[in-house]
Design a protein around this motif. Structure first.
Motif, mmCIF file in Angstrom:
data_model
loop_
_atom_site.group_PDB
_atom_site.id
_atom_site.type_symbol
_atom_site.label_atom_id
_atom_site.label_comp_id
_atom_site.label_asym_id
_atom_site.label_seq_id
_atom_site.Cartn_x
_atom_site.Cartn_y
_atom_site.Cartn_z
ATOM 1 N N ALA A 156 -0.879 -9.211 4.590
ATOM 2 C CA ALA A 156 -1.352 -10.481 5.106
ATOM 3 C C ALA A 156 -2.413 -8.828 5.085
ATOM 4 O O ALA A 156 -3.580 -8.764 5.362
ATOM 5 N N GLN A 157 -2.711 -8.799 3.203
ATOM 6 C CA GLN A 157 -3.600 -8.343 2.980
ATOM 7 C C GLN A 157 -4.632 -7.968 1.254
ATOM 8 O O GLN A 157 -4.122 -8.974 1.178
ATOM 9 N N ASP A 158 -5.303 -7.667 0.858
ATOM 10 C CA ASP A 158 -5.772 -7.662 -0.380
ATOM 11 C C ASP A 158 -5.423 -7.144 -1.161
ATOM 12 O O ASP A 158 -4.756 -5.689 -0.377
ATOM 13 N N ALA A 159 -5.000 -7.336 -2.442
ATOM 14 C CA ALA A 159 -3.828 -6.604 -2.665
ATOM 15 C C ALA A 159 -4.225 -4.856 -3.370
ATOM 16 O O ALA A 159 -3.770 -4.602 -3.536
ATOM 17 N N VAL A 160 -5.883 -5.340 -3.792
ATOM 18 C CA VAL A 160 -5.554 -3.898 -4.183
ATOM 19 C C VAL A 160 -6.032 -2.938 -3.284
ATOM 20 O O VAL A 160 -6.067 -1.416 -3.436
ATOM 21 N N THR A 161 -6.530 -3.743 -1.878
ATOM 22 C CA THR A 161 -6.615 -2.444 -1.273
ATOM 23 C C THR A 161 -5.367 -1.575 -0.308
ATOM 24 O O THR A 161 -5.375 -0.291 -0.239
ATOM 25 N N TYR A 162 -4.640 -3.196 -0.712
ATOM 26 C CA TYR A 162 -2.765 -2.441 -0.251
ATOM 27 C C TYR A 162 -2.839 -1.516 -0.807
ATOM 28 O O TYR A 162 -1.847 -0.511 -0.522
ATOM 29 N N LEU A 163 -2.326 -1.452 -2.448
ATOM 30 C CA LEU A 163 -2.298 -0.480 -3.032
ATOM 31 C C LEU A 163 -2.636 0.980 -3.435
ATOM 32 O O LEU A 163 -2.083 1.645 -3.020
ATOM 33 N N GLN A 164 -4.445 0.893 -2.811
ATOM 34 C CA GLN A 164 -4.716 2.112 -2.643
ATOM 35 C C GLN A 164 -4.504 2.973 -1.272
ATOM 36 O O GLN A 164 -4.618 3.872 -1.650
ATOM 37 N N GLU A 165 -3.984 2.254 -0.255
ATOM 38 C CA GLU A 165 -3.816 2.267 0.474
ATOM 39 C C GLU A 165 -2.010 3.403 0.307
ATOM 40 O O GLU A 165 -2.249 4.595 1.567
ATOM 41 N N GLN A 166 -1.793 2.769 -0.139
ATOM 42 C CA GLN A 166 0.189 2.840 -0.346
ATOM 43 C C GLN A 166 0.263 4.454 -1.149
ATOM 44 O O GLN A 166 0.587 5.310 -1.231
ATOM 45 N N ALA A 167 -0.744 4.177 -2.379
ATOM 46 C CA ALA A 167 -1.028 5.766 -3.322
ATOM 47 C C ALA A 167 -1.298 6.916 -1.700
ATOM 48 O O ALA A 167 -0.743 7.420 -2.619
ATOM 49 N N GLU A 168 -2.696 6.588 -1.493
ATOM 50 C CA GLU A 168 -3.264 7.331 -0.283
ATOM 51 C C GLU A 168 -1.869 8.056 0.583
ATOM 52 O O GLU A 168 -2.290 9.208 0.422
ATOM 53 N N ASN A 191 -1.645 4.337 -9.879
ATOM 54 C CA ASN A 191 -1.699 5.431 -8.852
ATOM 55 C C ASN A 191 -0.474 5.112 -7.805
ATOM 56 O O ASN A 191 -0.035 5.809 -7.434
ATOM 57 N N ALA A 192 -0.251 3.535 -7.536
ATOM 58 C CA ALA A 192 0.457 3.408 -6.675
ATOM 59 C C ALA A 192 2.389 3.012 -7.332
ATOM 60 O O ALA A 192 3.278 2.532 -6.561
ATOM 61 N N LEU A 193 2.123 3.641 -8.435
ATOM 62 C CA LEU A 193 3.721 3.674 -8.761
ATOM 63 C C LEU A 193 4.423 5.128 -9.258
ATOM 64 O O LEU A 193 3.188 5.102 -9.515
#
Length: 295
Positions: free
Chosen positions: A106-118, A146-148
């Motif tokens: 349960a999270q915001d989409a962009v924030t989740y992608l940014q965290e995964q990339a980092e 960045n997350a792909l």
């Protein structure tokens, strides 16, 4: 006012599954399937943003495209994720083949992608259905790129793009005013950090911004919703779907005094009545887009 006494997000998402099934662009979906197949037998990491009630997972799994690896469902609505977990259990349980592990976030989409990339937890496939109009297109595509992994796929079906049709129309001037104002509310939306969202023309914005994000457009095509009466009515779930769409318009505009005074309440009541009488035709123009990260 005619229509259901209450509205529920989970019921709406379940009801629109059949409408999406009819709308999804087969050529773009086949390109996605081909791209996944070309990745070979390695376990895949798939991230679905705005995952809703699990309908996309079921489509992919039943087509044999998810046979292991990891599938992450991300959505801000915990009730939808709970229903998605039930759908996944039902889908996997009825099939004897291998299945991916599934996580629910349960999270915001962009924030989740940014965290995964980092964190270096990159995805082979990222999916976002009926989502981009709610996000800033450039910010989202940068986060997705960045997350792909290199060679990864970004699948964005049912992306709204600029046209809503309700027929038959009694008052053409009022109808045009309502639809233009409704699209205007989409264009007025902002992300939590104040950026403009894709809004009513998200589909074409997506095609324009994909190269700027360092991605390549692999396939694109129309996926418009087209709902019309058959045998004097609609299937029960589609009837609810239509009522919910009209309620979206009502909720978006009922605080707009100009539109309200122009006859919004009359327009909404008339459209609900057309649904109950099996007369309403509803169309929404959308695009399916598949992008690839070079490499």
């Amino acid at each position: 006012m005619p229509g259901p006494e209450s509205y529920n997000t989970v019921r709406y998402l379940k009801a629109k599954t059949a409408v999406d099934d009819d709308a999804l662009n087969g050529r773009v979906y086949d390109a996605l399937a081909q791209g996944i197949t070309e990745m070979g037998d390695k376990p895949l990491r798939v991230i679905e943003l705005g995952a809703g009630v699990g309908s996309t997972f079921r489509r992919l799994f039943e087509r044999g495209l998810l046979s292991g690896g990891e599938y992450v469902m991300v959505d801000l609505d915990s009730e939808s994720l709970a229903e998605a977990e039930r759908v996944v259990g039902e889908t996997v349980g009825s099939n004897s083949g291998a299945a991916p592990s599934v996580d629910y976030v349960a999270q915001d989409a962009v924030t989740y992608l940014q965290e995964q990339a980092e964190a270096g937890r990159l995805a082979d496939v990222i999916i976002g259905q009926a989502l981009v109009d709610l996000l800033n297109v450039a910010e989202f595509l940068e986060a997705a790129a960045n997350a792909l992994r290199p060679g990864g796929l970004l699948y964005l079906p049912i992306t709204f793009d600029g046209e809503t049709v309700f027929e038959p129309t009694v008052n053409t001037v009022l109808n045009g005013h309502v639809i233009n104002s409704y699209h205007g509310t989409m264009d007025d939306r902002r992300t939590p950090n104040g950026l403009a969202t894709g809004g009513s023309k998200a589909g074409r914005a997506l095609l324009e911004e994909i190269p700027r994000a360092g991605l390549e457009t692999a396939a694109a095509g129309s996926s418009s919703w087209v709902v019309y009466p058959q045998d004097g009515g609609y299937p029960e779930d589609v009837t609810y779907f239509l009522h919910h769409i009209i309620n979206f318009v009502w909720e978006a505009l009922n605080h707009n005094s100009v539109v309200f005074n122009a006859g919004l309440e009359e327009w909404v009541a008339g459209r609900h009545l057309q649904i109950e009488q099996g007369e309403l035709i509803y169309m929404a123009h959308q695009l399916d887009v598949l992008a690839r990260k070079p490499g």
